[in-house]
Write a protein that holds these residues in place. Sequence first.
Motif, PDB file in Angstrom:
ATOM      1  N   THR A 103       0.833  -1.211   0.000  1.00 38.51           N
ATOM      2  CA  THR A 103       0.000   0.000   0.000  1.00 38.51           C
ATOM      3  C   THR A 103       0.862   1.254   0.000  1.00 38.51           C
ATOM      4  O   THR A 103       0.575   2.225  -0.715  1.00 38.51           O
ATOM      5  CB  THR A 103      -0.926   0.008   1.232  1.00 38.51           C
ATOM      6  N   GLU A 104       1.923   1.251   0.787  1.00 35.21           N
ATOM      7  CA  GLU A 104       2.822   2.406   0.846  1.00 35.21           C
ATOM      8  C   GLU A 104       3.547   2.608  -0.481  1.00 35.21           C
ATOM      9  O   GLU A 104       3.737   3.748  -0.933  1.00 35.21           O
ATOM     10  CB  GLU A 104       3.828   2.225   1.977  1.00 35.21           C
ATOM     11  N   ILE A 105       3.951   1.523  -1.112  1.00 36.81           N
ATOM     12  CA  ILE A 105       4.632   1.632  -2.405  1.00 36.81           C
ATOM     13  C   ILE A 105       3.671   2.183  -3.457  1.00 36.81           C
ATOM     14  O   ILE A 105       4.045   3.030  -4.279  1.00 36.81           O
ATOM     15  CB  ILE A 105       5.205   0.267  -2.835  1.00 36.81           C
ATOM     16  N   ALA A 106       2.429   1.738  -3.416  1.00 39.08           N
ATOM     17  CA  ALA A 106       1.426   2.260  -4.349  1.00 39.08           C
ATOM     18  C   ALA A 106       1.212   3.755  -4.136  1.00 39.08           C
ATOM     19  O   ALA A 106       1.092   4.524  -5.102  1.00 39.08           O
ATOM     20  CB  ALA A 106       0.110   1.508  -4.177  1.00 39.08           C
ATOM     21  N   ALA A 107       1.185   4.183  -2.871  1.00 36.60           N
ATOM     22  CA  ALA A 107       1.024   5.608  -2.572  1.00 36.60           C
ATOM     23  C   ALA A 107       2.231   6.402  -3.062  1.00 36.60           C
ATOM     24  O   ALA A 107       2.088   7.527  -3.560  1.00 36.60           O
ATOM     25  CB  ALA A 107       0.835   5.805  -1.069  1.00 36.60           C
ATOM     26  N   LEU A 108       3.428   5.824  -2.938  1.00 39.24           N
ATOM     27  CA  LEU A 108       4.642   6.487  -3.426  1.00 39.24           C
ATOM     28  C   LEU A 108       4.581   6.667  -4.937  1.00 39.24           C
ATOM     29  O   LEU A 108       4.983   7.711  -5.468  1.00 39.24           O
ATOM     30  CB  LEU A 108       5.872   5.665  -3.031  1.00 39.24           C
ATOM     31  N   LYS A 109       4.055   5.676  -5.629  1.00 33.37           N
ATOM     32  CA  LYS A 109       3.906   5.782  -7.084  1.00 33.37           C
ATOM     33  C   LYS A 109       2.930   6.898  -7.454  1.00 33.37           C
ATOM     34  O   LYS A 109       3.137   7.613  -8.451  1.00 33.37           O
ATOM     35  CB  LYS A 109       3.430   4.447  -7.663  1.00 33.37           C
TER      36      LYS A 109
END
Length: 230
Positions: A103-109
């Motif tokens: 989820t955090e990686i998706a938000a970073l993207k």
Amino acid sequence: MSKTNIDRKLLMAETLRRRILAMELKPGAVVDEIKLGEEFGISRSPVRELIRQMAAEGYLELEENRAARVSGMGYDALRNFFLAAPLLYAVTVRLAAENASATEIAALKDIQLEVAKAAREGDTEGSVYHNNRFHSAIGKMAHNPYLIPSMERVLIDHARLGKLFYHREAGADMQQDAYKAVAQHDEIIEAIERRDGDAAVLLMREHMELSRRRMAEYVVPSGLEEESGL
């Protein structure tokens, strides 16, 4: 405090942070509590509470019996930034590669999409703001409470330096650096996503070198060495 007042306080906090990061409020500028309260329609008590909070975060400086001021940024701050930032960014990106959730990686993207959009449009303030969000997100993805305060403080001056170096009037080489920074962000995200901490650290160091080089060019403009005989 009512929900309306809470919303106004949050808006004031976000606006004040953006003004500081975008250098609309210069280092050392006085923050007028009365004007802030009038602008956002809230009383002085929550304004003072916010000012204390932002001082703790590093945006403002407080002295007894004096108005709050925007944190200074002199020679020592520049030097200390480039001593501390590479170390902090390296350790946080390594920990992010180990600990970040999907989820955090998706938000970073999602943040990176805003960074890329600002670069394409030549939006300096947008680039500075979303770049700050990008690195702040990586800091939080490290999931280490001891690092977050230092990381957030470094990011304030990172944003303000970015405002100085990546200005709208810059030439084609500056724009190319902006595109290169976006590409480096993409590579950093990929390294985090595949849990490759070593690669993430190397990429982050290259990314910081781009900023360090721009600072050197800002302090000693191109051609000055020849003119001065250095």
